[in-house]
Design a protein around this motif. Structure first.
Motif, PDB file in Angstrom:
ATOM      1  N   ASP A   1       5.143   8.606   0.131  1.00 31.72           N
ATOM      2  CA  ASP A   1       5.645   9.093  -0.595  1.00 31.72           C
ATOM      3  C   ASP A   1       7.198   9.196  -0.109  1.00 31.72           C
ATOM      4  O   ASP A   1       6.765  10.067   0.940  1.00 31.72           O
ATOM      5  N   ALA A   2       8.295   9.506  -0.206  1.00 35.73           N
ATOM      6  CA  ALA A   2       9.457   9.341   0.253  1.00 35.73           C
ATOM      7  C   ALA A   2      10.175  10.780   0.266  1.00 35.73           C
ATOM      8  O   ALA A   2      10.427  11.742   1.504  1.00 35.73           O
ATOM      9  N   SER A   3       9.518  11.654  -0.336  1.00 29.84           N
ATOM     10  CA  SER A   3       9.324  13.217  -0.580  1.00 29.84           C
ATOM     11  C   SER A   3       8.450  14.099   0.349  1.00 29.84           C
ATOM     12  O   SER A   3       9.019  14.944   1.147  1.00 29.84           O
ATOM     13  N   THR A   4       7.676  13.883   0.709  1.00 33.48           N
ATOM     14  CA  THR A   4       6.785  14.540   1.574  1.00 33.48           C
ATOM     15  C   THR A   4       6.227  13.819   2.892  1.00 33.48           C
ATOM     16  O   THR A   4       5.350  14.330   3.371  1.00 33.48           O
ATOM     17  N   SER A   5       6.409  12.026   3.052  1.00 33.39           N
ATOM     18  CA  SER A   5       5.864  11.384   4.004  1.00 33.39           C
ATOM     19  C   SER A   5       4.782  11.844   3.402  1.00 33.39           C
ATOM     20  O   SER A   5       3.731  10.554   4.869  1.00 33.39           O
ATOM     21  N   GLU A   6       4.163  11.458   2.303  1.00 34.48           N
ATOM     22  CA  GLU A   6       2.547  11.353   2.327  1.00 34.48           C
ATOM     23  C   GLU A   6       1.914  10.013   1.791  1.00 34.48           C
ATOM     24  O   GLU A   6       2.566   8.750   1.948  1.00 34.48           O
ATOM     25  N   ARG A   7       1.160   9.660   3.548  1.00 35.15           N
ATOM     26  CA  ARG A   7       0.770   8.263   3.289  1.00 35.15           C
ATOM     27  C   ARG A   7       0.009   8.160   2.158  1.00 35.15           C
ATOM     28  O   ARG A   7      -1.049   7.992   1.868  1.00 35.15           O
ATOM     29  N   ARG A   8       0.503   6.632   1.056  1.00 34.08           N
ATOM     30  CA  ARG A   8      -0.672   6.057   0.397  1.00 34.08           C
ATOM     31  C   ARG A   8      -1.651   5.489   0.189  1.00 34.08           C
ATOM     32  O   ARG A   8      -2.520   4.982  -0.550  1.00 34.08           O
ATOM     33  N   TRP A   9      -1.514   4.138   2.042  1.00 35.89           N
ATOM     34  CA  TRP A   9      -2.267   2.737   1.986  1.00 35.89           C
ATOM     35  C   TRP A   9      -1.562   2.975   2.962  1.00 35.89           C
ATOM     36  O   TRP A   9      -0.293   2.321   3.276  1.00 35.89           O
ATOM     37  N   SER A  10      -2.826   1.630   3.484  1.00 36.07           N
ATOM     38  CA  SER A  10      -1.979   0.755   4.377  1.00 36.07           C
ATOM     39  C   SER A  10      -2.562  -0.541   4.697  1.00 36.07           C
ATOM     40  O   SER A  10      -3.785  -1.024   4.199  1.00 36.07           O
ATOM     41  N   VAL A  11      -2.081  -1.550   4.875  1.00 35.23           N
ATOM     42  CA  VAL A  11      -2.466  -3.188   4.530  1.00 35.23           C
ATOM     43  C   VAL A  11      -2.034  -4.025   5.801  1.00 35.23           C
ATOM     44  O   VAL A  11      -1.327  -4.231   6.792  1.00 35.23           O
ATOM     45  N   PRO A  12      -3.745  -4.491   7.322  1.00 32.43           N
ATOM     46  CA  PRO A  12      -3.401  -5.348   7.821  1.00 32.43           C
ATOM     47  C   PRO A  12      -2.572  -6.175   7.892  1.00 32.43           C
ATOM     48  O   PRO A  12      -3.270  -7.388   7.215  1.00 32.43           O
ATOM     49  N   ALA A  13      -1.623  -6.846   8.135  1.00 30.11           N
ATOM     50  CA  ALA A  13      -0.431  -7.577   7.530  1.00 30.11           C
ATOM     51  C   ALA A  13      -0.292  -8.617   8.895  1.00 30.11           C
ATOM     52  O   ALA A  13       0.787  -9.755   9.004  1.00 30.11           O
ATOM     53  N   ASP A  14      -0.498  -8.631  10.237  1.00 26.98           N
ATOM     54  CA  ASP A  14       0.430  -8.423  11.468  1.00 26.98           C
ATOM     55  C   ASP A  14       1.360  -8.807  11.514  1.00 26.98           C
ATOM     56  O   ASP A  14       2.139  -9.837  11.685  1.00 26.98           O
ATOM     57  N   ALA A  15       1.933  -7.496  10.725  1.00 32.97           N
ATOM     58  CA  ALA A  15       4.177  -7.751  10.498  1.00 32.97           C
ATOM     59  C   ALA A  15       5.224  -6.982  11.647  1.00 32.97           C
ATOM     60  O   ALA A  15       4.296  -6.965  12.479  1.00 32.97           O
ATOM     61  N   GLU A  16       5.640  -7.991  11.874  1.00 38.06           N
ATOM     62  CA  GLU A  16       7.324  -7.944  12.561  1.00 38.06           C
ATOM     63  C   GLU A  16       7.518  -7.059  12.047  1.00 38.06           C
ATOM     64  O   GLU A  16       9.061  -6.275  12.932  1.00 38.06           O
ATOM     65  N   ASN A  17       8.111  -8.386  10.974  1.00 40.43           N
ATOM     66  CA  ASN A  17       9.335  -8.043   9.900  1.00 40.43           C
ATOM     67  C   ASN A  17       9.305  -8.039   8.700  1.00 40.43           C
ATOM     68  O   ASN A  17       8.710  -8.678   8.026  1.00 40.43           O
ATOM     69  N   LEU A  18      10.089  -6.234   8.023  1.00 41.61           N
ATOM     70  CA  LEU A  18       9.465  -6.382   6.596  1.00 41.61           C
ATOM     71  C   LEU A  18      11.001  -7.494   6.095  1.00 41.61           C
ATOM     72  O   LEU A  18      12.111  -6.808   6.582  1.00 41.61           O
ATOM     73  N   LEU A  19      10.383  -8.472   4.881  1.00 42.03           N
ATOM     74  CA  LEU A  19      11.795  -9.118   4.400  1.00 42.03           C
ATOM     75  C   LEU A  19      12.440  -8.309   3.199  1.00 42.03           C
ATOM     76  O   LEU A  19      13.170  -8.388   3.033  1.00 42.03           O
ATOM     77  N   ALA A  20      11.554  -8.230   2.377  1.00 38.22           N
ATOM     78  CA  ALA A  20      11.992  -7.758   1.315  1.00 38.22           C
ATOM     79  C   ALA A  20      10.202  -7.188   0.393  1.00 38.22           C
ATOM     80  O   ALA A  20       9.952  -7.682   0.917  1.00 38.22           O
ATOM     81  N   THR A  21      11.026  -6.558  -1.349  1.00 37.37           N
ATOM     82  CA  THR A  21      10.217  -6.533  -2.765  1.00 37.37           C
ATOM     83  C   THR A  21      10.101  -7.057  -3.499  1.00 37.37           C
ATOM     84  O   THR A  21      11.304  -7.263  -3.601  1.00 37.37           O
ATOM     85  N   ALA A  22       8.904  -7.204  -4.362  1.00 36.98           N
ATOM     86  CA  ALA A  22       9.787  -7.756  -5.282  1.00 36.98           C
ATOM     87  C   ALA A  22      10.292  -6.712  -5.683  1.00 36.98           C
ATOM     88  O   ALA A  22      10.112  -5.529  -5.960  1.00 36.98           O
ATOM     89  N   PRO A  23      10.808  -7.089  -7.153  1.00 35.51           N
ATOM     90  CA  PRO A  23      11.604  -6.006  -8.406  1.00 35.51           C
ATOM     91  C   PRO A  23      10.395  -5.387  -8.892  1.00 35.51           C
ATOM     92  O   PRO A  23      11.130  -3.777  -9.361  1.00 35.51           O
ATOM     93  N   ASP A  24       8.835  -5.412  -9.140  1.00 33.92           N
ATOM     94  CA  ASP A  24       8.446  -4.196  -9.644  1.00 33.92           C
ATOM     95  C   ASP A  24       7.572  -3.724  -8.864  1.00 33.92           C
ATOM     96  O   ASP A  24       6.660  -3.133  -9.345  1.00 33.92           O
ATOM     97  N   GLY A  25       8.324  -4.118  -7.451  1.00 32.77           N
ATOM     98  CA  GLY A  25       7.074  -3.402  -6.643  1.00 32.77           C
ATOM     99  C   GLY A  25       5.689  -4.137  -6.386  1.00 32.77           C
ATOM    100  O   GLY A  25       5.188  -3.395  -5.647  1.00 32.77           O
ATOM    101  N   GLY A  26       5.455  -5.171  -6.851  1.00 32.81           N
ATOM    102  CA  GLY A  26       3.748  -5.156  -6.482  1.00 32.81           C
ATOM    103  C   GLY A  26       3.838  -6.055  -5.322  1.00 32.81           C
ATOM    104  O   GLY A  26       2.281  -6.644  -5.462  1.00 32.81           O
ATOM    105  N   THR A  27       5.025  -6.346  -4.595  1.00 31.90           N
ATOM    106  CA  THR A  27       4.870  -7.621  -3.436  1.00 31.90           C
ATOM    107  C   THR A  27       5.768  -6.923  -2.542  1.00 31.90           C
ATOM    108  O   THR A  27       6.442  -6.595  -2.702  1.00 31.90           O
TER     109      THR A  27
END
Length: 707
Positions: A437-463
């Protein structure tokens, strides 16, 4: 559009309501505007009906069913509140006439246009049915024609495929002349009912008259159940395509996929939404929507107009939208305004006058907030987030620059992306993708993805799309909280930490460090197309309405699905450097991009340069221009000479340099002069929200006012 009246709410959730778009038996639809300036259609259940359990359940169902459909052919749900005393649903505000309005104004569609309409609507029905739903009320007034093609609205009566038609005494179960026979008879319906409605809609579009008519409703319904459609005015070559859809027996109607294939339009048929009389009408709606979104107001020096004066002007025909100085803004008076939600920052006032020879002072800063080499920032809700030394993320209030929170668990080098109106995603050193949550910094969820670089989010926020530590692509499904797929980059493309991405509803586009662009499907990650070395370095693409816009050797528009070039604009530079075009930014019907030191405003549809402005440097910036208020904010001289604001083509300062900010770096963190200083070494980063522009250079952050 009508003004608000006594009893109408002023705000619903994050949306400030500015007028009434329409109303029906269950509620009203308002034009709303959130704190970022985005417009929405906000549908509200009437207060006297909110306590009716059955109607409230239907309203909840509408929100749930509309959210379940992610097709780009429907109006997307932005937010909803289905509990409490005033349930509401906010959807995209689509700029364009409805199909029945277009037919009334311009007559029947010609063959190519009708094929484009039929193919698009059939494909949308296929997406709706794939989600396990039936629309149940497809009709010309529920189809909006936009510059991106037809869009289906109103899921008020959508039900799961196994649902029966539910009616009460005296209630008509379906729109006369467009509902299938089984709907008229109150029988169980399936996807074939939507195909019948599609046939009736296309017959109307092809002939400018309904396929079923009568002196009264009962006669129309009788004709649907027992008669034959009137297709006499439908062009003979189109009748064999429409007539099967109107079969009385549902089993005899074609599947939506077959209809889409049968109506496959000529290659350039989509231009009907871009050029010609119908396109001109769509542009009128777009212009009005843009005026609403920017809320233009009084001329410089006028007193702030009251809410009453604004609404009175709307009642007189909305002419206030075309009046007043383009450098000014209308806003609510303090006495009549409601306080926004605690976690959302109110927009800053637009400056009502600009002294071209005296730069206005910053809203706050510069503040020393990050290490000199820190890159990137993200404003969201009531904070702007930046990398925090020696690691982690820090948030500062957008209103006054005061520190609000710090997160040590994230790795800013992995990137920072907006997910929804409230949430952002980041990565950590272990490769997890985390949402907060941007206002509170509360963590909502976490997914292990071996991610090094975040590229984009889908327009509907689903991916969330990521580059993995071993150089592959992955898609993280937000709903299931799992990695949907992982694939290597297409042949000829090598992913590295410099890669930049942008996502549409059905495809992800990536530009690699060597300037190769490629697109993959959102569902499976399969390659759609690749354009090798279109630039010499990573240049951020921009995606909207099924088109991707790319900088580099040329400014190019490419079909997002096929990779086919729509148009290409060569550089006007005499320089021999490989990259003359910087990354483009979308502003309504326009693109803003820098061509070797010269800013260009380009028509998004045809690729023609419509306006120009000039920068000091000759190297195009790697940071996309930012649009806010009546100005474009562009990094000068490549990366190290400051940031300049230029008037939009529609503003009174058309194409003019309004002012340049060059002094964001100050070790003491106390310099807030905003004067034109000596400049700073290192790259500049620009972001904007809520009538504020945020600049960061050498670890210093400053918030500037907007014109």
């Amino acid at each position: 559009m009508r003004p608000l009246s006594h009893g109408d709410p002023i705000r619903l959730g994050p949306y400030r309501l500015v007028g009434v778009l329409g109303e029906g038996g269950m509620g009203k639809v308002y034009l709303g505007r959130d704190n970022t300036g985005r417009s929405a259609a906000v549908k509200v259940l009437r207060p006297e009906l909110a306590h009716d359990r059955h109607l409230a359940q239907r309203f909840v169902r509408e929100a749930e069913t509309a959210r379940a459909v992610t097709s780009r052919g429907v109006a997307q749900v932005l937010d909803a509140q289905t509990e409490g005393g005033r349930p509401w649903i906010a959807t995209e505000y689509l700029a364009g006439p409805t199909l029945d309005q277009a037919i009334a104004a311009h007559g029947p569609l010609d063959g190519p246009a009708l094929r484009a309409l039929g193919s698009a609507l059939a494909s949308t029905l296929q997406d709706i049915h794939r989600a396990g739903l039936i629309h149940r009320d497809l009709k010309p007034s529920n189809v909006v024609l936009t510059s991106g093609g037809p869009r289906v609205i109103d899921f008020g009566v959508a039900r799961p495929e196994h649902g029966l038609t539910l009616t009460t005494t005296g209630q008509i179960p379906v729109t006369p002349g467009y509902g299938a026979p089984e709907q008229v008879l109150g029988q169980r319906v399936g996807p074939a009912a939507d195909v019948f409605s599609l046939g009736a809609v296309l017959a109307h579009a092809a002939s400018a008259r309904p396929a079923y008519s009568g002196e009264h409703v009962a006669a129309v319904q009788f004709a649907v159940v027992h008669g034959s459609p009137d297709l006499g005015a439908v062009p003979p070559e189109l009748r064999p395509l429409i007539e099967p859809c109107l079969a009385r027996d549902p089993a005899q109607r074609p599947q939506p996929a077959s209809v889409a294939a049968a109506f496959a339009p000529p290659r350039d048929a989509h231009r009907v939404w871009k050029r010609g009389p119908l396109a001109d009408r769509i542009k009128e709606h777009e212009a009005l929507a843009e005026q609403f979104a920017t809320l233009p107001g009084t001329t410089a020096g006028d007193a702030r107009p009251s809410r009453r004066r604004f609404l009175a002007s709307l009642a007189a025909g909305g002419t206030v939208l075309a009046l007043g100085g383009a450098g000014a803004a209308w806003w609510w008076t303090a006495e009549e305004s409601e306080l926004p939600a605690a976690a959302d920052a109110p927009p800053a006032d637009l400056l009502t006058a600009v002294a071209l020879h005296e730069s206005p002072r910053p809203l706050w800063g510069p503040l020393k907030v990050a290490a000199p080499q820190a890159a990137g920032m993200l404003p969201l809700r009531d904070v702007v987030m930046v990398a925090h030394p020696p690691g982690g993320l820090a948030a500062y209030k957008v209103t006054d620059g005061k520190h609000k929170w710090t997160l040590s668990e994230v790795s800013p080098s992995a990137g920072l992306l907006r997910l929804t109106e409230k949430l952002f995603v980041a990565g950590d050193d272990s490769g997890n993708v985390l949402a907060f949550d941007a206002s509170t910094s509360e963590r909502r969820w976490s997914v292990p993805a071996d991610a090094e670089n975040l590229l984009a989010t889908a327009p509907d926020g689903g991916t969330v799309y990521v580059q993995t530590k071993d150089g592959q692509l992955s898609a993280v499904d937000v709903t299931s909280r799992e990695v949907r797929w992982t694939r290597p980059a297409p042949a000829g493309a090598r992913l590295d930490s410099a890669a930049l991405g942008a996502a549409g509803a059905e495809h992800l586009v990536v530009c690699t460090g060597d300037g190769t662009y490629f697109a993959v499907g959102a569902a499976t990650g399969e390659e759609a197309w690749t354009v090798e070395r279109n630039a010499s370095s990573a240049t951020a693409p921009a995606v909207e309405d099924g088109v991707v816009y790319m900088g580099g050797k040329a400014l190019t528009a490419v079909d997002l699905t096929s990779g086919d070039e729509i148009w290409s604009l060569a550089s006007e530079s005499l320089s021999s450097q490989a990259d003359n075009w910087g990354p483009p930014t979308i502003d309504g019907s326009r693109l803003i991009a820098v061509d070797d030191g010269g800013g260009r405003v380009v028509d998004k549809v045809g690729g023609e340069v419509t306006s120009r402005f000039w920068l000091d440097g000759t190297e195009p910036p790697r940071t996309p221009a930012v649009v806010q208020g009546n100005t474009y904010w562009v990094v000068e001289g490549g990366t190290s000479s400051g940031v300049s604001a230029f008037g939009k083509p529609s503003s009174e300062h058309r194409d003019m340099l309004v002012w340049t900010y060059e002094s964001a770096s100050d070790d003491s963190g106390s310099d807030d002069s905003g004067s034109e200083g000596p400049g700073s070494e290192g790259p500049w980063y620009v972001a904007a929200a809520g009538n504020r522009v945020f600049l960061m250079n050498s670890g210093s952050l400053v918030a500037l006012p907007v014109f």
